[in-house]
Design an enzyme around this catalytic site. Structure first.
Site, PDB file in Angstrom:
ATOM      1  N   TYR A  23       0.454  -0.812  -0.014  1.00 36.53           N
ATOM      2  CA  TYR A  23      -0.031  -0.377  -0.259  1.00 36.53           C
ATOM      3  C   TYR A  23       0.925   1.148  -0.015  1.00 36.53           C
ATOM      4  O   TYR A  23       0.808   2.102  -1.014  1.00 36.53           O
ATOM      5  CB  TYR A  23      -1.084  -0.347   1.015  1.00 36.53           C
ATOM      6  CG  TYR A  23      -1.793   1.155   1.487  1.00 36.53           C
ATOM      7  CD1 TYR A  23      -2.928   1.619  -0.121  1.00 36.53           C
ATOM      8  CD2 TYR A  23      -1.556   2.646   2.257  1.00 36.53           C
ATOM      9  CE1 TYR A  23      -3.608   2.988   1.424  1.00 36.53           C
ATOM     10  CE2 TYR A  23      -2.367   3.040   1.939  1.00 36.53           C
ATOM     11  CZ  TYR A  23      -3.464   3.804   2.035  1.00 36.53           C
ATOM     12  OH  TYR A  23      -4.306   4.960   1.338  1.00 36.53           O
ATOM     13  N   SER A 105      -4.575  14.033   5.393  1.00 38.68           N
ATOM     14  CA  SER A 105      -5.409  13.318   4.435  1.00 38.68           C
ATOM     15  C   SER A 105      -6.939  13.263   4.943  1.00 38.68           C
ATOM     16  O   SER A 105      -7.702  12.735   6.269  1.00 38.68           O
ATOM     17  CB  SER A 105      -5.076  12.665   3.804  1.00 38.68           C
ATOM     18  OG  SER A 105      -5.346  11.453   3.268  1.00 38.68           O
ATOM     19  N   GLN A 126      -6.051  18.071   3.032  1.00 38.30           N
ATOM     20  CA  GLN A 126      -5.879  18.055   2.426  1.00 38.30           C
ATOM     21  C   GLN A 126      -7.485  17.162   1.638  1.00 38.30           C
ATOM     22  O   GLN A 126      -8.165  16.750   2.859  1.00 38.30           O
ATOM     23  CB  GLN A 126      -5.787  17.321   1.871  1.00 38.30           C
ATOM     24  CG  GLN A 126      -5.542  15.879   0.613  1.00 38.30           C
ATOM     25  CD  GLN A 126      -6.444  14.763   0.483  1.00 38.30           C
ATOM     26  OE1 GLN A 126      -6.176  14.161   1.841  1.00 38.30           O
ATOM     27  NE2 GLN A 126      -7.145  14.531  -0.722  1.00 38.30           N
ATOM     28  N   TYR A 128     -10.976  15.599  -0.233  1.00 33.95           N
ATOM     29  CA  TYR A 128     -11.448  14.829  -1.618  1.00 33.95           C
ATOM     30  C   TYR A 128     -12.786  15.075  -1.656  1.00 33.95           C
ATOM     31  O   TYR A 128     -13.491  15.440   0.138  1.00 33.95           O
ATOM     32  CB  TYR A 128     -11.290  12.993  -0.726  1.00 33.95           C
ATOM     33  CG  TYR A 128      -9.958  13.342  -0.995  1.00 33.95           C
ATOM     34  CD1 TYR A 128      -9.105  12.634  -2.363  1.00 33.95           C
ATOM     35  CD2 TYR A 128      -9.660  12.087  -0.154  1.00 33.95           C
ATOM     36  CE1 TYR A 128      -7.945  12.125  -2.733  1.00 33.95           C
ATOM     37  CE2 TYR A 128      -8.375  11.306  -0.675  1.00 33.95           C
ATOM     38  CZ  TYR A 128      -7.404  11.390  -1.931  1.00 33.95           C
ATOM     39  OH  TYR A 128      -6.511  10.641  -1.820  1.00 33.95           O
ATOM     40  N   THR A 154      -7.905  18.245  -3.800  1.00 35.01           N
ATOM     41  CA  THR A 154      -7.450  16.909  -4.458  1.00 35.01           C
ATOM     42  C   THR A 154      -8.588  16.816  -6.081  1.00 35.01           C
ATOM     43  O   THR A 154      -9.814  16.191  -5.531  1.00 35.01           O
ATOM     44  CB  THR A 154      -6.943  15.693  -3.575  1.00 35.01           C
ATOM     45  OG1 THR A 154      -6.093  15.837  -2.984  1.00 35.01           O
ATOM     46  CG2 THR A 154      -7.123  14.811  -5.081  1.00 35.01           C
ATOM     47  N   LYS A 250      -4.924  20.135  -6.228  1.00 34.98           N
ATOM     48  CA  LYS A 250      -3.337  19.222  -5.803  1.00 34.98           C
ATOM     49  C   LYS A 250      -4.147  18.164  -6.873  1.00 34.98           C
ATOM     50  O   LYS A 250      -5.183  18.085  -7.223  1.00 34.98           O
ATOM     51  CB  LYS A 250      -3.726  19.029  -4.752  1.00 34.98           C
ATOM     52  CG  LYS A 250      -2.619  17.382  -4.433  1.00 34.98           C
ATOM     53  CD  LYS A 250      -2.751  16.974  -3.495  1.00 34.98           C
ATOM     54  CE  LYS A 250      -1.389  16.167  -3.109  1.00 34.98           C
ATOM     55  NZ  LYS A 250      -1.249  14.166  -4.175  1.00 34.98           N
ATOM     56  N   HIS A 274      -0.344  11.834  -8.859  1.00 31.18           N
ATOM     57  CA  HIS A 274      -0.496  11.172  -7.008  1.00 31.18           C
ATOM     58  C   HIS A 274       0.567  10.676  -6.232  1.00 31.18           C
ATOM     59  O   HIS A 274       0.215   9.149  -6.285  1.00 31.18           O
ATOM     60  CB  HIS A 274      -2.196  10.272  -7.891  1.00 31.18           C
ATOM     61  CG  HIS A 274      -2.538   9.890  -6.331  1.00 31.18           C
ATOM     62  ND1 HIS A 274      -3.994  11.415  -5.609  1.00 31.18           N
ATOM     63  CD2 HIS A 274      -2.567   9.583  -5.249  1.00 31.18           C
ATOM     64  CE1 HIS A 274      -4.450  10.718  -4.643  1.00 31.18           C
ATOM     65  NE2 HIS A 274      -3.882   9.940  -4.140  1.00 31.18           N
ATOM     66  N   ARG A 277      -0.292   6.588  -9.045  1.00 27.94           N
ATOM     67  CA  ARG A 277      -0.904   5.986  -8.061  1.00 27.94           C
ATOM     68  C   ARG A 277      -1.747   6.036  -8.840  1.00 27.94           C
ATOM     69  O   ARG A 277      -3.022   5.285  -8.635  1.00 27.94           O
ATOM     70  CB  ARG A 277      -1.249   6.055  -6.775  1.00 27.94           C
ATOM     71  CG  ARG A 277       0.243   5.967  -5.455  1.00 27.94           C
ATOM     72  CD  ARG A 277       0.098   6.878  -4.206  1.00 27.94           C
ATOM     73  NE  ARG A 277      -0.756   6.046  -3.191  1.00 27.94           N
ATOM     74  CZ  ARG A 277      -0.643   4.440  -2.537  1.00 27.94           C
ATOM     75  NH1 ARG A 277       0.304   4.350  -2.506  1.00 27.94           N
ATOM     76  NH2 ARG A 277      -1.824   4.175  -2.437  1.00 27.94           N
ATOM     77  N   ILE A 308      10.913  12.265  -4.267  1.00 20.25           N
ATOM     78  CA  ILE A 308      11.777  13.330  -4.410  1.00 20.25           C
ATOM     79  C   ILE A 308      12.312  12.259  -2.906  1.00 20.25           C
ATOM     80  O   ILE A 308      11.415  12.299  -1.983  1.00 20.25           O
ATOM     81  CB  ILE A 308      11.085  14.757  -3.074  1.00 20.25           C
ATOM     82  CG1 ILE A 308      10.577  15.385  -3.973  1.00 20.25           C
ATOM     83  CG2 ILE A 308      12.148  15.351  -2.426  1.00 20.25           C
ATOM     84  CD1 ILE A 308       8.865  16.054  -4.190  1.00 20.25           C
ATOM     85  N   ARG A 309      13.282  11.858  -2.771  1.00 14.77           N
ATOM     86  CA  ARG A 309      13.998  11.741  -2.210  1.00 14.77           C
ATOM     87  C   ARG A 309      15.277  12.046  -1.419  1.00 14.77           C
ATOM     88  O   ARG A 309      15.658  11.308  -0.619  1.00 14.77           O
ATOM     89  CB  ARG A 309      13.958   9.916  -2.842  1.00 14.77           C
ATOM     90  CG  ARG A 309      13.434   9.119  -3.053  1.00 14.77           C
ATOM     91  CD  ARG A 309      12.033   8.414  -2.056  1.00 14.77           C
ATOM     92  NE  ARG A 309      11.498   8.066  -2.327  1.00 14.77           N
ATOM     93  CZ  ARG A 309      10.414   8.001  -2.351  1.00 14.77           C
ATOM     94  NH1 ARG A 309       9.980   9.402  -3.062  1.00 14.77           N
ATOM     95  NH2 ARG A 309       9.288   7.157  -3.586  1.00 14.77           N
ATOM     96  N   ARG A 329       6.537  10.359   0.173  1.00 17.59           N
ATOM     97  CA  ARG A 329       6.634   8.670   0.896  1.00 17.59           C
ATOM     98  C   ARG A 329       7.380   8.522   1.937  1.00 17.59           C
ATOM     99  O   ARG A 329       7.476   7.835   2.528  1.00 17.59           O
ATOM    100  CB  ARG A 329       6.579   8.020  -0.148  1.00 17.59           C
ATOM    101  CG  ARG A 329       6.000   7.119  -1.321  1.00 17.59           C
ATOM    102  CD  ARG A 329       5.953   6.251  -2.093  1.00 17.59           C
ATOM    103  NE  ARG A 329       4.727   5.924  -2.860  1.00 17.59           N
ATOM    104  CZ  ARG A 329       4.747   6.247  -4.128  1.00 17.59           C
ATOM    105  NH1 ARG A 329       4.704   7.150  -4.450  1.00 17.59           N
ATOM    106  NH2 ARG A 329       3.738   5.075  -5.098  1.00 17.59           N
TER     107      ARG A 329
END
Length: 389
Positions: A23, A105, A126, A128, A154, A250, A274, A277, A308-309, A329
């Site tokens: 997930y 979220s 955020q 929905y 979003t 977004k 997203h 995803r 972005i890491r 993430r």
């Protein structure tokens, strides 16, 4: 302590059952878009300057007229209770400690009110929009009452993307306890002790605003099957009636749509697919960034996410015109691997990498970053980004 975000990703994979890690990490279909998001940063190259005094750095910026210690926001992610108990409270506290906003979220597993109790930092919501718009209206009301500053509307989730990994791992809401699922959970005793003993997390924010019971099946149905597929640009006026603060749209993936969002009253844009995803086979937000920024008035804040890491990724995005990035993430890897301490360390690592990159690039001020600090930038073929309206 781990060396970088990728180390935390590996640790998160070890800690989480396969269904929970799937997930967190899975993309839509073949994950073409998710890989492209990362590749766009890897293919963007620097053009460093030397002979510059970089003994003092200024990484501050402003987004939505709010101060940020460095150009990042801990972004909205759903079902975080799969990774740690009271995950959103941890994320909010550590974002504030790092001088950053935290975006909660709609699909959170902690209440708006609980997150505000956990942190006196800058909080964003955020949103929905379900078919029954009274749910979104109530969520906005609750967030306003808790002094949330900014709304992320979003718009890329009329339906959920095709996520093949759900079928592979057996992930559903509510969870169906098949022998495979039971073995998956039993083989991760650390997760069972830290997360599983608290029960499967629920979509408590949605449930409260929708007046739903505590049944996870009912909550999941409301989230996945009752999204308002009629949502259109004219509905920004409805959102504005219920939200007096800043509004970012977004999920924008075309230059023309960014212009339409601003024309209909949005204060800012989040270029986002997203995290790969939703629809597989679309450009990375980074590839669209320069053209989008050039097409919008200078007062419009553009945020970018997806892949972005590294602190250097943040520098690349800002050099191409982003006011800040959304971290999705990356903080969750730290949270899953080591709880709140891991989240704090991931944010500290990204900030330190940002500092190192700015010094080696010869740019002591984030506000001075521009495309001249880049030697190579991935570009889309003409017309792929949707053109300019």
């Amino acid at each position: 302590m781990r060396a970088n975000v990728f180390d935390y990703q590996l640790a998160a994979e070890r800690f989480l059952p396969a269904f929970a890690y799937g997930y967190l990490e899975g993309g839509a279909e073949q994950s073409v878009t998710m890989r492209r998001n990362r590749r766009a940063f890897e293919e963007t190259l620097f053009a460093p300057r030397v002979g510059v005094d970089v003994s003092v750095l200024d990484t501050t910026t402003r987004v939505a007229d709010r101060p940020l210690a460095w150009p990042a926001i801990v972004g909205p992610t759903g079902l975080n209770g799969l990774f740690r108990h009271r995950a959103e409270e941890s994320l909010a506290r550590q974002a504030h400690a790092a001088g950053l906003p935290f975006a909660l979220s709609t699909a959170s597993t902690s209440l708006i009110e609980s997150v505000r109790e956990a942190s006196n930092g800058d909080l964003w919501l955020q949103l929905y929009v379900q078919r029954d718009r009274r749910i979104a209206e109530d969520m906005m009301r609750r967030a306003r009452a808790c002094d949330f500053s900014t709304l992320l509307l979003t718009v890329d989730t009329a339906v959920s993307g095709q996520r093949d990994h759900y079928r592979r791992t057996g992930f559903t809401l509510p969870i169906r306890w098949t022998p495979r699922m039971i073995w998956d959970v039993a083989s991760h005793p650390r997760w069972c002790g830290a997360v599983g003993l608290h029960g499967i997390p629920k979509l408590v924010n949605l449930a409260r605003s929708a007046g739903l019971s505590g049944d996870l099946a009912e909550q999941a149905a409301a989230m996945s099957r009752e999204m308002d597929m009629s949502l259109s640009w004219g509905d920004l006026a409805w959102v504005r009636r219920h939200w007096p603060g800043r509004i970012f749209v977004k999920g924008v993936q075309r230059v023309a749509d960014a212009q339409l969002a601003v024309a209909h009253g949005a204060d800012g844009i989040v270029l986002s697919n997203h995290g790969g995803r939703q629809l597989d086979g679309v450009p990375s937000p980074l590839e669209m960034l320069q053209e989008t920024v050039a097409a919008l008035p200078s007062h419009v804040d553009v945020i970018v996410d997806g892949g972005i890491r590294r602190g250097s990724d943040i520098v690349k995005a800002v050099a191409l015109g982003a006011r800040a990035v959304l971290l999705g993430r990356a903080p969750l890897y730290g949270l899953a691997a080591e709880g709140e301490t891991g989240c704090a360390d991931v944010l500290a690592l990204l900030r330190q990498e940002l500092h190192t990159c700015l010094r080696l690039l010869g740019c002591p001020r984030v506000a001075a970053l521009d495309p001249t600090y880049l030697a190579a930038v991935p570009h889309l073929p003409t017309g792929v980004s949707g053109g300019i309206a």
